[in-house]
Design a protein around this motif. Sequence first.
Motif, mmCIF file in Angstrom:
data_model
loop_
_atom_site.group_PDB
_atom_site.id
_atom_site.type_symbol
_atom_site.label_atom_id
_atom_site.label_comp_id
_atom_site.label_asym_id
_atom_site.label_seq_id
_atom_site.Cartn_x
_atom_site.Cartn_y
_atom_site.Cartn_z
ATOM 1 N N UNK A 79 0.841 -1.193 0.000
ATOM 2 C CA UNK A 79 0.000 0.000 0.000
ATOM 3 C C UNK A 79 0.875 1.241 0.000
ATOM 4 N N UNK A 80 0.442 2.230 -0.769
ATOM 5 C CA UNK A 80 1.250 3.433 -0.956
ATOM 6 C C UNK A 80 1.458 4.174 0.353
ATOM 7 N N UNK A 81 0.469 4.192 1.239
ATOM 8 C CA UNK A 81 0.577 4.992 2.462
ATOM 9 C C UNK A 81 1.705 4.488 3.359
ATOM 10 N N UNK A 82 1.921 3.168 3.384
ATOM 11 C CA UNK A 82 3.012 2.631 4.194
ATOM 12 C C UNK A 82 4.366 3.027 3.605
ATOM 13 N N UNK A 83 4.486 2.864 2.286
ATOM 14 C CA UNK A 83 5.739 3.226 1.625
ATOM 15 C C UNK A 83 5.996 4.724 1.738
ATOM 16 N N UNK A 84 4.944 5.529 1.615
ATOM 17 C CA UNK A 84 5.094 6.984 1.717
ATOM 18 C C UNK A 84 5.580 7.382 3.108
ATOM 19 N N UNK A 85 4.992 6.794 4.144
ATOM 20 C CA UNK A 85 5.426 7.083 5.515
ATOM 21 C C UNK A 85 6.872 6.655 5.723
ATOM 22 N N UNK A 86 7.222 5.493 5.179
ATOM 23 C CA UNK A 86 8.595 4.998 5.312
ATOM 24 C C UNK A 86 9.584 5.956 4.657
ATOM 25 N N UNK A 87 9.241 6.466 3.480
ATOM 26 C CA UNK A 87 10.115 7.416 2.782
ATOM 27 C C UNK A 87 10.269 8.689 3.602
ATOM 28 N N UNK A 88 9.184 9.167 4.163
ATOM 29 C CA UNK A 88 9.224 10.378 4.977
ATOM 30 C C UNK A 88 10.103 10.195 6.210
ATOM 31 N N UNK A 89 10.169 8.979 6.725
ATOM 32 C CA UNK A 89 10.981 8.687 7.913
ATOM 33 C C UNK A 89 12.445 8.443 7.574
ATOM 34 N N UNK A 90 12.763 8.392 6.290
ATOM 35 C CA UNK A 90 14.149 8.185 5.892
ATOM 36 C C UNK A 90 14.548 6.725 5.774
ATOM 37 N N UNK A 91 13.557 5.841 5.572
ATOM 38 C CA UNK A 91 13.856 4.424 5.376
ATOM 39 C C UNK A 91 14.626 4.252 4.076
ATOM 40 N N UNK A 92 15.662 3.432 4.127
ATOM 41 C CA UNK A 92 16.526 3.274 2.960
ATOM 42 C C UNK A 92 15.955 2.265 1.961
ATOM 43 N N UNK A 93 15.407 1.159 2.457
ATOM 44 C CA UNK A 93 14.839 0.130 1.583
ATOM 45 C C UNK A 93 13.481 -0.301 2.130
ATOM 46 N N UNK A 94 12.516 -0.498 1.223
ATOM 47 C CA UNK A 94 11.183 -0.968 1.584
ATOM 48 C C UNK A 94 10.927 -2.225 0.758
#
Length: 211
Positions: free
Chosen positions: A112-127
Amino acid sequence: EYIPPTTPLSLARHRRNDAFKGYDMLYSVFLVEDEMMTREGIRESIDWAAAQCRFCGEASDGELALPLILERRPDIVITDIQMPFMDGLQLCRLVKSALPETKVIILSGHDEFKYAQTAIQLGVHEYLLKPVSPHELLNSLQNITRQLSAARQETEQLNRMQRQVAAHRTMLREHCMANLLIGALSPTELIKYSRELDLDLLARWYQVLRS
């Protein structure tokens, strides 16, 4: 769910990891996963040495993981996204706040896009989406360690240059003081030269130590 490799390589990989002990370019990895079989599969199946990594610990949820991560300060954290007590996104937020240089890989069963979007905002390197193969996770680790190695080399080069500049500045200061003693420069030249070297030569009295 974690996809195990088709052949048992854990013994050979443990031996390879032992050969790398003490190697200063190994990067520490901490694993957070609530499913025991998945956690064991990742720990035993990944060729950590191939990614220039060493396994430094694990936990079954974010709440247990956080104090261990803050204590061990791993270079990389691999975490599931859905866990009891503290989920992977909340853990990532706290880890990135305390250890901003730590890289985070999230394992998620949610496309789901919302999880990936939140991860990107938090600075996650790989999803990475589950099920994750050893090859896929190894590639992600190798991508991260290449970046960490490049950053480490840049830092070492910068530190080396700073040491060289400091040593050169010391030599120039000594040269400036020698010129002061022998009168090789005019007062105007001496003041200009000393200011460039952060030397304050303007005073009513001077003390000279003779050895």
